[in-house]
Design an enzyme around this catalytic site. Structure first.
Site, short mmCIF file in Angstrom:
data_model
loop_
_atom_site.label_atom_id
_atom_site.label_comp_id
_atom_site.label_asym_id
_atom_site.label_seq_id
_atom_site.Cartn_x
_atom_site.Cartn_y
_atom_site.Cartn_z
N CYS A 66 20.63 15.62 -21.62
CA CYS A 66 21.38 15.92 -23.39
C CYS A 66 20.47 15.59 -23.78
CB CYS A 66 22.44 16.07 -23.44
SG CYS A 66 22.89 16.25 -25.68
N ARG A 69 21.07 12.60 -27.75
CA ARG A 69 22.40 12.14 -27.76
C ARG A 69 22.50 11.04 -28.66
NH1 ARG A 69 21.35 10.02 -21.96
NH2 ARG A 69 19.91 11.12 -21.77
N TRP A 237 24.95 21.24 -31.28
CA TRP A 237 24.35 22.62 -32.49
C TRP A 237 22.65 23.03 -31.29
CZ3 TRP A 237 24.96 17.98 -35.15
CH2 TRP A 237 24.06 17.20 -34.93
N GLU A 242 16.48 26.32 -27.31
CA GLU A 242 17.08 27.03 -25.55
C GLU A 242 17.38 28.46 -25.91
OE1 GLU A 242 20.68 23.96 -25.78
OE2 GLU A 242 19.92 23.68 -27.48
#
Length: 362
Positions: A66, A69, A237, A242
């Site tokens: 991720c 973070r 979000w 992506e």
């Protein structure tokens, strides 16, 4: 897992958790004694809400893949460990969707359902709470999202029927223990979607592309100190790549690049024209523009990379070793323009964390 192994995992977590929460040595000692006694008598132990909340936040902080973070401590944690029926779980999931979506002002959220036990397990079959169906046609082509074909076929076997469009929202499927799974249509008013348009190309709207506002992962297990929560959907979000560089662009997903490139008048007959690169950038521009125009939270990959640099500094300042999976942290568009591309990261796994688990229908 034997009692000794579980206690060691609990001890490791609680020492870290209580240290970060500013608890005293006496408080930690008393808690460890209580946990040891609970494990001896029942084979497991229950987290307090404070432990659950901080453990879930730590799991986000430890998620090597991720890039977002920096905001781990802002996670909203909902404790649903007392729920047992599929109807109660359904209602809590719907409440999660509503709360997290927040009319576009997305709130990082996790809903934690009962932990795995020797005689019980809660599973949400969906990969994400909101996801589009994929239908395999007789000619071998796909309508909708190819990634969703196996799950869509399971939903059909359970009795669900979609409309057959490229953007049918799949139902929520919940299973408790060894009972039969139950499916529920997700109310349309809960599903915020963003139609994709472009700030310069008016024809972009003719592509009739769209995407849902909130990525809510629902098929991973949350492990906190050896206690496994097999149903713990969570969300942040979107980063625009992506959607624009993966969901809508990948050949094995919606494969929108050929149409975008053709509409742009690019030479799509040869890769050396770099038409894919040009089309990919414009698709990502469209995603960012559309989300912002619809007042839905999103971040671009350059800003996200700078935020990750701040996270790296915060971890260093806190005396914590930074872990990360470089192959996931680099954005799929222009990765070399970010500092992440030029660094190396330790991909060691730290608990608490989120882990993949076998699909219940395979």
């Amino acid at each position: 897992m034997n009692d000794g192994t579980l206690y060691e995992k609990a001890k490791s977590f609680l020492e870290c958790c209580y240290g970060e929460l500013g608890k005293s040595a006496t408080q930690l000692e008393r808690r460890l004694e209580a946990v040891a006694a609970e494990i001896r008598s029942s084979g497991t132990y229950q987290h307090t809400y404070e432990e659950l909340e901080h453990g879930a936040k730590m799991a986000w902080r430890n998620s090597n893949r991720c890039i977002g973070r920096l905001f781990w401590n802002s996670l909203n944690v909902f404790d649903h460990r007392g729920l047992r029926s599929v109807e109660e779980i359904r209602d809590a999931v719907f409440a999660h969707i509503r709360y997290a979506t927040n009319e576009g002002r997305i709130r990082p959220t996790i809903s934690v359902f009962p932990p795995e036990g020797p005689d019980s397990k809660v599973r949400i079959w969906n990969h994400q709470l909101i996801r589009y169906a994929g239908y395999r046609t007789q000619t071998g082509e796909c309508v909708g999202d190819p990634h969703s074909i196996p799950f869509t076929e399971q939903c059909v076997r359970l009795g669900w029927r979609g409309e057959g469009t490229p953007f049918d929202v799949l139902p929520l499927v919940v299973q408790v223990g060894d009972d039969e799974p139950h499916w529920f249509d997700i109310p349309k008013e809960l599903v915020l979607e963003v139609p994709i348009c472009h700030p310069e190309y008016e024809w972009f709207e003719d592509l009739q592309l769209k995407w849902y506002a909130v990525p809510m992962i629902s098929d991973m297990v949350l492990d906190i100190g050896g206690v496994r929560y097999t149903a713990a959907p969570f969300n942040g979000w979107y980063m625009e790549t992506e959607i624009g560089a993966r969901n809508l662009a990948d050949v094995n997903r919606y494969n929108a690049l050929p149409e975008v490139g053709s509409r742009m008048g690019l030479n799509t007959s040869t890769d050396s024209s770099l038409w894919k690169d040009k089309a990919l950038v414009e698709l990502n521009i469209a995603v960012l523009h559309s989300f912002k125009d619809s007042h839905v939270s999103i971040v671009d990959h350059h800003t996200a990379s700078k935020q990750f640099a701040r996270f790296e500094q915060h971890e260093m300042d806190s005396g914590r070793a930074l872990t990360g999976d470089w192959t996931w942290l680099i954005p799929p568009v222009s990765p070399a323009t970010t500092h992440i591309f030029h660094k190396q990261y330790d991909n060691s796994t730290v608990n608490p964390n989120y882990f993949y688990q076998e699909r219940p229908y395979e």
